[in-house]
Design a protein around this motif. Structure first.
Motif, mmCIF file in Angstrom:
data_model
loop_
_atom_site.group_PDB
_atom_site.id
_atom_site.type_symbol
_atom_site.label_atom_id
_atom_site.label_comp_id
_atom_site.label_asym_id
_atom_site.label_seq_id
_atom_site.Cartn_x
_atom_site.Cartn_y
_atom_site.Cartn_z
ATOM 1 N N LEU A 21 64.861 -21.230 -30.759
ATOM 2 C CA LEU A 21 64.591 -22.533 -30.148
ATOM 3 C C LEU A 21 64.531 -23.644 -31.184
ATOM 4 N N THR A 75 55.754 -30.147 -29.795
ATOM 5 C CA THR A 75 56.583 -29.001 -29.428
ATOM 6 C C THR A 75 56.849 -28.994 -27.932
ATOM 7 N N LEU A 122 60.498 -29.228 -26.077
ATOM 8 C CA LEU A 122 60.939 -28.190 -25.148
ATOM 9 C C LEU A 122 61.010 -28.682 -23.704
#
Length: 303
Positions: free
Chosen positions: A264, A286, A290
């Motif tokens: 990722l 984060t 995402l």
């Protein structure tokens, strides 16, 4: 003929294995875990901190009841019965999947494994026996190495290894010193536990503490972050492929590499300066990267 007797909530057997006690305790605590699950909806449930406090108050208090009596003679198989109950509770609290490593669950929640927690509570109890006016002070006068040891006792199992290094043989234990030593025993057990945990596969080293800012994120996002830190999440094709082989394990964006937590942060289709460690250090940034929900919106879902 009944070879068992229940005294003050502890089931004694003729060999003092406390196997029946552990079975009964595990069964009752599993039922209490069901109540915990009712509070932990995927989207709307209580936050991790509330669930953890509930677990400690309702479930672990039952698991550790009578620790000083049962711990010296408990076998690993009986401890494992209690540990499985805790594992189930910690999965509910964190939202992690069944294949998640047990060490990860303990690190995520800062909860000691049952074996270590029972030992810590037992040592703390035995320390109290050294207070001059404590009713159990006479136990400290028993021989540490009796001529014939049938079963381990507090004195034979914990005195020489854990208690004596903490005490001054020339001075009686004071209440103030006792309070300080309780913290020392806890610190020592936590330190030893941290040294034995396996490293998270996504890091390859001891994880940092989870930043407090994560508490500001919705449960659905915190659940996904905890899963990603473990390496097993529905967010990842590599995990979904293990459940359903028809799902490709390749990254849906670059179609070049297995879609894992590490990938990722290394995908050429989604460049970023963030690293897997930021799942712990910078959970908000984060989550934004995402495209996870970052506001406490009860209508938000990750399903």
């Amino acid at each position: 003929m009944n070879n068992q007797a229940k005294i003050l909530g502890i089931t004694f057997d003729t060999m003092h294995t406390f196997g029946a006690h552990c079975r009964d305790t595990a069964k009752k605590c599993s039922q209490r875990n069901n109540a915990l699950k009712a509070l932990a909806g995927t989207d709307w449930g209580s936050d991790k901190e509330t669930l953890l406090m509930t677990y400690k108050a309702v479930v672990r208090s039952k698991l550790e009841y009578g620790a000083a009596v049962i711990t010296p003679t408990l076998s690993e198989s009986n401890i494992e019965k209690l540990q499985k109950v805790q594992n189930s509770a910690l999965r509910t609290i964190t939202g992690c999947h069944a294949m998640t490593h047990i060490d990860h669950l303990h690190q995520e929640t800062s909860v000691l494994p049952v074996r270590r927690h029972l030992r810590m509570r037992t040592i703390q109890h035995h320390l109290a026996n050294h207070l001059p006016d404590h009713p159990g002070n006479q136990l400290t006068k028993e021989p540490k190495n009796p001529p014939r040891l049938m079963k381990e006792t507090l004195q034979t199992r914990y005195e020489e290894r854990y208690i004596e290094p903490l005490l001054d043989s020339n001075r009686p234990l004071t209440e103030k010193k006792y309070r300080n030593l309780l913290k020392t025993i806890h610190t020592n057990e936590v330190r030893d536990a941290l040294q034995t945990y396996e490293y998270p596969a996504v890091l390859g080293h001891n994880p940092p503490k989870i930043a407090k800012e994560e508490t500001e994120l919705p449960r659905t996002t915190r659940r996904t972050l905890a899963q990603l830190r473990s390496g097993y999440s529905k967010f990842l094709n590599s995990y979904m492929n293990r459940i359903d082989p028809t799902v490709s394990e390749l990254c849906p964006d670059c179609q070049q590499t297995s879609h894992t937590t590490i990938h990722l942060f290394d995908c050429i289709a989604n460049p970023t300066n963030l690293t897997p460690a930021d799942l712990w250090k910078q959970p908000k940034k984060t989550a934004i990267f995402l495209k996870l929900p970052t506001t406490l919106d009860p209508t938000t879902s990750d399903e």
